[in-house]
Design a protein around this motif. Structure first.
Motif, mmCIF file in Angstrom:
data_model
loop_
_atom_site.group_PDB
_atom_site.id
_atom_site.type_symbol
_atom_site.label_atom_id
_atom_site.label_comp_id
_atom_site.label_asym_id
_atom_site.label_seq_id
_atom_site.Cartn_x
_atom_site.Cartn_y
_atom_site.Cartn_z
ATOM 1 N N THR A 291 1.792 -5.290 -4.257
ATOM 2 C CA THR A 291 2.134 -4.940 -5.678
ATOM 3 C C THR A 291 4.079 -5.869 -5.478
ATOM 4 O OG1 THR A 291 3.293 -2.888 -3.854
ATOM 5 C CG2 THR A 291 1.697 -2.077 -5.545
ATOM 6 N N SER A 292 4.224 -5.012 -6.609
ATOM 7 C CA SER A 292 5.674 -5.518 -6.207
ATOM 8 C C SER A 292 5.953 -5.438 -5.051
ATOM 9 C CB SER A 292 6.386 -5.847 -7.407
ATOM 10 O OG SER A 292 7.821 -6.435 -7.652
ATOM 11 N N ALA A 293 6.397 -4.360 -4.627
ATOM 12 C CA ALA A 293 6.797 -3.687 -3.549
ATOM 13 C C ALA A 293 6.906 -4.056 -2.466
ATOM 14 C CB ALA A 293 6.371 -1.764 -3.091
ATOM 15 N N GLN B 42 11.480 -0.780 -12.660
ATOM 16 C CA GLN B 42 11.775 -0.281 -11.559
ATOM 17 C C GLN B 42 11.480 -1.241 -10.107
ATOM 18 O OE1 GLN B 42 9.346 1.433 -13.276
ATOM 19 N NE2 GLN B 42 11.027 3.399 -14.263
ATOM 20 N N ASP B 43 9.973 -1.733 -10.588
ATOM 21 C CA ASP B 43 9.890 -3.089 -9.327
ATOM 22 C C ASP B 43 11.438 -3.825 -9.757
ATOM 23 O OD1 ASP B 43 7.412 -2.263 -8.747
ATOM 24 O OD2 ASP B 43 6.238 -3.175 -10.367
ATOM 25 N N VAL C 188 3.950 -5.412 -12.806
ATOM 26 C CA VAL C 188 5.547 -5.060 -12.567
ATOM 27 C C VAL C 188 6.110 -5.184 -13.241
ATOM 28 C CG1 VAL C 188 7.544 -6.809 -11.602
ATOM 29 C CG2 VAL C 188 4.972 -6.791 -11.323
ATOM 30 N N THR C 189 6.943 -3.276 -12.995
ATOM 31 C CA THR C 189 7.745 -2.939 -13.659
ATOM 32 C C THR C 189 9.183 -2.592 -13.791
ATOM 33 O OG1 THR C 189 8.189 -0.903 -11.996
ATOM 34 C CG2 THR C 189 5.816 -0.845 -13.363
#
Length: 181
Positions: free
Chosen positions: A113-115, A56-57, A53-54
């Motif tokens: 992914t977080s997305a 940007q997330d 998780v970044t």
């Protein structure tokens, strides 16, 4: 100590809205200020992606949260959404592969992914906001809160936050006393 997550609003997408408390007050509460807190929220919501998780997330999570807020409040207040509000939500509705498996119970594959986790939340919100569950949505009358929550029985007056109910009851008592004197 970080603010506790609100996981009692009735659905994960509503809990996402509650990651920013007292939104309309002079001192809003940010419950996902860091990537680590966003990862923790995803875990508590059973949406942990195997991918890292970044930052940007985290930004995307806040973006979805703020895209959902006017749509949810509009559904409660009977205000039609704008084309821009619809576009903001639609951007998160990307297809996401889901696999089911039968183990000790029915399991759904974790979002990769977080997305993808955000896409699940966006789909859940779209289902609620466009279907019969929209009639179960309520907004806390406390002006600094206005938290949106599910109220299938139609009996709740305030969101599940004890502080909102306490303030509302105290205010109502003072108004009754003032009217009686």
């Amino acid at each position: 100590m970080p603010e506790e997550f609100r996981l009692d609003m009735g659905a994960p997408w509503l809990n996402l809205l509650a990651t920013r408390g007292r939104h309309f007050g002079s001192r809003p509460v940010e419950r996902i200020p860091t990537v680590a807190r966003w990862r923790d929220w995803l875990a508590r919501s059973e949406l942990t992606p195997p991918a890292p998780v970044t930052e940007q997330d985290l930004d995307a999570a806040r973006e979805l949260r703020e895209a959902l807020r006017p749509l949810a409040l509009g559904a409660v207040d009977g205000v039609a959404p704008t084309a821009e509000q619809v576009r903001a939500l639609t951007a998160f509705l990307a297809a996401e592969p889901v696999r089911l498996s039968a183990l000790d119970r029915l399991h759904r594959s974790p979002p990769p992914t977080s997305a993808a986790a955000l896409a699940r939340l966006a789909h859940q919100a779209a289902d609620w906001l466009t279907g019969p569950l929209r009639h179960d949505l309520r907004a806390c009358p406390e002006q600094d809160c206005r938290g949106v929550f599910a109220d299938p029985g139609g009996r709740r007056r305030w969101c599940p936050a004890p502080a909102c109910a306490s303030r509302g009851r105290v205010r109502a008592l003072r108004e009754r006393r003032r009217a009686g004197s």
